[in-house]
Design a protein around this motif. Structure first.
Motif: not given
Length: 64
Positions: A12-14, A20-25
């Protein structure tokens, strides 16, 4: 005998860093039930997202 090529997979982080979005997205897209959903495979406690699934999801998003 067939040869299977491994496709690159992201956490998810990668995936968030690549797009270029947040992990929550990314998490919301995985859990979404309608609209642009992101296919991911649950591995242990985390998810792995294939490069093709990430691109497919990204292309489904509406332009702002």
């Amino acid at each position: 005998m067939t040869t299977v090529s491994a496709e690159e997979a992201y956490t998810i982080q990668e995936a968030a860093a690549i797009k270029r979005v947040g992990p929550d997205t990314i998490r919301r897209a995985i859990k979404a039930t309608e609209g642009a959903t992101l296919k991911a495979k649950k591995i242990g406690k985390g998810y792995r997202i294939s490069a093709s699934a990430l691109e497919e999801w990204w292309n489904q998003l509406e332009d702002a």
